[in-house]
Motif scaffolding. Structure first.
Motif, PDB file in Angstrom:
ATOM      1  N   THR A  98       2.936   1.623  -5.077  1.00 11.64           N
ATOM      2  CA  THR A  98       1.885   0.667  -5.418  1.00 11.64           C
ATOM      3  C   THR A  98       0.815   1.354  -6.261  1.00 11.64           C
ATOM      4  O   THR A  98       0.429   0.875  -7.336  1.00 11.64           O
ATOM      5  CB  THR A  98       1.260   0.090  -4.136  1.00 11.64           C
ATOM      6  OG1 THR A  98       2.281  -0.527  -3.351  1.00 11.64           O
ATOM      7  CG2 THR A  98       0.171  -0.916  -4.456  1.00 11.64           C
ATOM      8  N   LEU A  99       0.329   2.487  -5.775  1.00  8.18           N
ATOM      9  CA  LEU A  99      -0.721   3.212  -6.487  1.00  8.18           C
ATOM     10  C   LEU A  99      -0.192   3.827  -7.779  1.00  8.18           C
ATOM     11  O   LEU A  99      -0.847   3.751  -8.830  1.00  8.18           O
ATOM     12  CB  LEU A  99      -1.304   4.303  -5.593  1.00  8.18           C
ATOM     13  CG  LEU A  99      -2.359   5.196  -6.255  1.00  8.18           C
ATOM     14  CD1 LEU A  99      -3.545   4.380  -6.744  1.00  8.18           C
ATOM     15  CD2 LEU A  99      -2.816   6.291  -5.289  1.00  8.18           C
TER      16      LEU A  99
ATOM     17  N   VAL B  86      -3.444  -5.266 -13.977  1.00  6.65           N
ATOM     18  CA  VAL B  86      -2.785  -5.030 -12.688  1.00  6.65           C
ATOM     19  C   VAL B  86      -3.165  -6.137 -11.719  1.00  6.65           C
ATOM     20  O   VAL B  86      -4.336  -6.505 -11.591  1.00  6.65           O
ATOM     21  CB  VAL B  86      -3.169  -3.665 -12.107  1.00  6.65           C
ATOM     22  CG1 VAL B  86      -2.646  -3.514 -10.670  1.00  6.65           C
ATOM     23  CG2 VAL B  86      -2.637  -2.540 -12.970  1.00  6.65           C
TER      24      VAL B  86
ATOM     25  N   ASN C 156      -4.147   4.627  -0.775  1.00  9.95           N
ATOM     26  CA  ASN C 156      -3.460   3.808  -1.779  1.00  9.95           C
ATOM     27  C   ASN C 156      -4.122   2.444  -1.932  1.00  9.95           C
ATOM     28  O   ASN C 156      -4.276   1.932  -3.050  1.00  9.95           O
ATOM     29  CB  ASN C 156      -1.986   3.626  -1.396  1.00  9.95           C
ATOM     30  CG  ASN C 156      -1.194   4.918  -1.441  1.00  9.95           C
ATOM     31  OD1 ASN C 156      -1.580   5.878  -2.096  1.00  9.95           O
ATOM     32  ND2 ASN C 156      -0.073   4.956  -0.734  1.00  9.95           N
ATOM     33  N   ARG C 157      -4.512   1.839  -0.804  1.00 10.02           N
ATOM     34  CA  ARG C 157      -5.147   0.520  -0.845  1.00 10.02           C
ATOM     35  C   ARG C 157      -6.480   0.569  -1.589  1.00 10.02           C
ATOM     36  O   ARG C 157      -6.755  -0.258  -2.466  1.00 10.02           O
ATOM     37  CB  ARG C 157      -5.399   0.009   0.585  1.00 10.02           C
ATOM     38  CG  ARG C 157      -4.178  -0.458   1.327  1.00 10.02           C
ATOM     39  CD  ARG C 157      -4.545  -1.145   2.625  1.00 10.02           C
ATOM     40  NE  ARG C 157      -4.958  -0.231   3.673  1.00 10.02           N
ATOM     41  CZ  ARG C 157      -4.160   0.204   4.651  1.00 10.02           C
ATOM     42  NH1 ARG C 157      -2.896  -0.181   4.693  1.00 10.02           N
ATOM     43  NH2 ARG C 157      -4.612   1.010   5.586  1.00 10.02           N
TER      44      ARG C 157
ATOM     45  N   ASP D  60       0.799  -1.228   0.000  1.00 12.43           N
ATOM     46  CA  ASP D  60       0.000   0.000   0.000  1.00 12.43           C
ATOM     47  C   ASP D  60       0.831   1.277   0.000  1.00 12.43           C
ATOM     48  O   ASP D  60       0.362   2.323   0.439  1.00 12.43           O
ATOM     49  CB  ASP D  60      -0.916  -0.004   1.231  1.00 12.43           C
ATOM     50  CG  ASP D  60      -0.155  -0.260   2.537  1.00 12.43           C
ATOM     51  OD1 ASP D  60       1.068  -0.011   2.582  1.00 12.43           O
ATOM     52  OD2 ASP D  60      -0.779  -0.721   3.508  1.00 12.43           O
TER      53      ASP D  60
ATOM     54  N   THR E 210       0.267   1.295 -10.493  1.00 11.45           N
ATOM     55  CA  THR E 210      -1.062   0.811 -10.866  1.00 11.45           C
ATOM     56  C   THR E 210      -1.731   1.771 -11.844  1.00 11.45           C
ATOM     57  O   THR E 210      -2.288   1.359 -12.870  1.00 11.45           O
ATOM     58  CB  THR E 210      -1.941   0.651  -9.611  1.00 11.45           C
ATOM     59  OG1 THR E 210      -1.417  -0.409  -8.815  1.00 11.45           O
ATOM     60  CG2 THR E 210      -3.383   0.357  -9.966  1.00 11.45           C
TER      61      THR E 210
ATOM     62  N   HIS F 291      -2.833  -7.127  -7.693  1.00 10.56           N
ATOM     63  CA  HIS F 291      -2.526  -6.549  -6.382  1.00 10.56           C
ATOM     64  C   HIS F 291      -2.435  -7.651  -5.341  1.00 10.56           C
ATOM     65  O   HIS F 291      -3.423  -8.337  -5.065  1.00 10.56           O
ATOM     66  CB  HIS F 291      -3.584  -5.526  -5.972  1.00 10.56           C
ATOM     67  CG  HIS F 291      -3.252  -4.800  -4.710  1.00 10.56           C
ATOM     68  ND1 HIS F 291      -4.204  -4.187  -3.914  1.00 10.56           N
ATOM     69  CD2 HIS F 291      -2.062  -4.581  -4.083  1.00 10.56           C
ATOM     70  CE1 HIS F 291      -3.608  -3.631  -2.877  1.00 10.56           C
ATOM     71  NE2 HIS F 291      -2.309  -3.868  -2.950  1.00 10.56           N
TER      72      HIS F 291
ATOM     73  N   THR G 292      -6.058   1.392  -5.444  1.00 10.57           N
ATOM     74  CA  THR G 292      -5.432   0.286  -6.172  1.00 10.57           C
ATOM     75  C   THR G 292      -6.426  -0.850  -6.376  1.00 10.57           C
ATOM     76  O   THR G 292      -6.549  -1.408  -7.480  1.00 10.57           O
ATOM     77  CB  THR G 292      -4.187  -0.216  -5.417  1.00 10.57           C
ATOM     78  OG1 THR G 292      -3.230   0.837  -5.352  1.00 10.57           O
ATOM     79  CG2 THR G 292      -3.564  -1.415  -6.131  1.00 10.57           C
ATOM     80  N   ASP G 293      -7.163  -1.197  -5.343  1.00  5.70           N
ATOM     81  CA  ASP G 293      -8.115  -2.302  -5.446  1.00  5.70           C
ATOM     82  C   ASP G 293      -9.244  -1.998  -6.426  1.00  5.70           C
ATOM     83  O   ASP G 293      -9.755  -2.903  -7.093  1.00  5.70           O
ATOM     84  CB  ASP G 293      -8.697  -2.628  -4.068  1.00  5.70           C
ATOM     85  CG  ASP G 293      -7.707  -3.349  -3.168  1.00  5.70           C
ATOM     86  OD1 ASP G 293      -6.718  -3.896  -3.686  1.00  5.70           O
ATOM     87  OD2 ASP G 293      -7.916  -3.367  -1.938  1.00  5.70           O
TER      88      ASP G 293
ATOM     89  N   ALA H  36      -7.567  -2.633 -10.000  1.00  2.04           N
ATOM     90  CA  ALA H  36      -6.782  -3.846 -10.270  1.00  2.04           C
ATOM     91  C   ALA H  36      -7.673  -4.913 -10.893  1.00  2.04           C
ATOM     92  O   ALA H  36      -8.872  -5.008 -10.619  1.00  2.04           O
ATOM     93  CB  ALA H  36      -6.156  -4.365  -8.976  1.00  2.04           C
TER      94      ALA H  36
END
Length: 386
Positions: A110-111, A124, A143-144, A106, A114, A126, A147-148, A151
């Motif tokens: 990561t972001l 992507v 960020n979490r 996170d 992505t 994750h 990203t989710d 992804a």
């Protein structure tokens, strides 16, 4: 499954940016290399966190190959760092034409990576998806969540993560419960963990300080909410000093925490033979210290998981956790910044009444192998569909 990797499928770009990413990526790369057929990879280090000495040591400790590409982004504000990672990562994606981009955890990298991949139509993946603290004041939470949302494939560490993702409208077919790659690293490195006495010796500290019958505890503390405000930091150091009268505490001192102790003139609170100050420790050093500790007091996310896997009681000095399974099933107790709660639960642990917990499902050292098998099948099945 073919005997060789399809030539029309490019490599999997694996992204690391900060220390926690390395522990997660090492077992994944090993699993990709030993999978049949081997999954080709390209390791990209964004350089989000970079200390040459610690970085090289960490790669060596984890038996992690050195990066194929280092973007050397360095530090900066969240906006500057994220933007710079995107700017430098985009040409890599254009040149290497990956089959997918795999990100872990996170951190800002990561972001950032992505977003680059998604905007270019690159799938992507994750790893460690679906964890939620529900505290939008934490940059990692932003960020979490983001990203989710974008992804294509989300690998989770605990079953409750799927519920979090479902509440956010993420389709179940994108989610795979595989377990925790951090525990893969922990278990595979048990035999290499450093002895606590060696950790103290390396800093010129007499190991006899932790060899008493009471054993020793470990402290790590670095989050801004704990160390950036004088009154909070002072109250936490006071209760830690009080606990150290019952058990010596080995404090792996984060640079941010050290700087604020000096800035707020709180050095007298750690000036005790029972408060043993060490510089930031390598992975194998922390592994050895935690494995032998009677108690861990921390605000780290990763240490909540590692102590649960090791069966060591952990008191987490945060108001929330994105890893609830460590509380529900493991050895973790949330104490926040409540001095009374910290004092009470520390006393319970030292009296032998700490949480024993159990190791959660799929925290068995084989998570990376499950990811490799699933991802290889998914990429081959979906080639040509995008």
């Amino acid at each position: 499954m073919p005997n060789t990797w399809p030539a029309e499928l490019g490599p999997v770009i694996c992204v690391v940016g900060a220390r926690p990413n390395f522990m997660k990526m090492a077992p994944i790369l090993r699993a990709f290399a030993t999978h049949q057929p081997a999954i080709p990879t390209l390791l990209v280090h964004t350089g989000q966190h970079y200390d040459r000495d610690m970085n090289d040591k960490l790669f060596e400790d984890l038996r992690l190959p050195h990066p194929d590409i280092n973007l050397e982004v360095g530090s900066g504000s969240h906006a500057v760092q994220t933007a710079e990672v995107m700017r430098r990562f985009e040409p890599v994606v254009d040149e290497k034409k990956p089959s997918c981009v795999l990100v872990v955890g996170d951190v800002n990298s990561t972001l950032a990576c992505t977003l680059v991949a998604v905007k270019k139509g690159i799938p992507v993946v994750h790893v460690e998806a679906g964890l939620r603290s529900y505290d939008r004041g934490m940059p990692e939470e932003i960020n979490r969540v983001l990203t989710d949302q974008v992804a294509d494939l989300l690998y989770t560490t605990e079953r409750s993560a799927a519920d979090n993702l479902a509440r956010e409208g993420i389709a179940a077919e994108r989610i795979r419960f595989v377990g925790n790659v951090m525990i893969d690293s922990l278990l595979s490195n048990r035999e290499f963990a450093r002895k606590p006495a060696d950790c103290l010796n390396a800093s010129g500290i007499d190991p006899a300080l932790i060899k008493g019958k009471e054993g020793f505890g470990i402290v790590t503390m670095h989050r801004p909410s704990n160390v950036d405000h004088q009154d909070v930091l002072e109250s936490l150091l006071n209760v830690l000093r009080e606990i150290s009268e019952s058990i010596p505490l080995v404090f792996a001192l984060h640079p941010r925490t050290k700087a604020n102790i000096e800035r707020f003139d709180l050095g007298h609170l750690i000036n005790s033979a029972r408060m043993i100050m060490l510089p930031p420790q390598g992975y194998l050093e922390m592994h050895g210290l935690m494995s032998n500790a009677r108690i861990v007091l921390t605000d780290s996310g990763g240490l909540q998981e590692e102590t649960t896997a090791l069966g060591v009681p952990c008191l987490t000095m945060r108001e929330n956790t994105e890893r609830p399974i460590t509380v529900e099933q493991g050895t973790n107790t949330m104490v926040g910044r409540d001095v009374g709660a910290i004092r009470h639960h520390a006393a319970e642990v030292l009296a032998g009444r700490g949480k024993s917990g159990r190791v959660p499902e799929f925290w068995d050292g084989h998570t990376a192998e499950r990811i490799a098998a699933d991802l290889a099948g998914w990429l081959i099945e979906n080639q040509g569909r995008r």
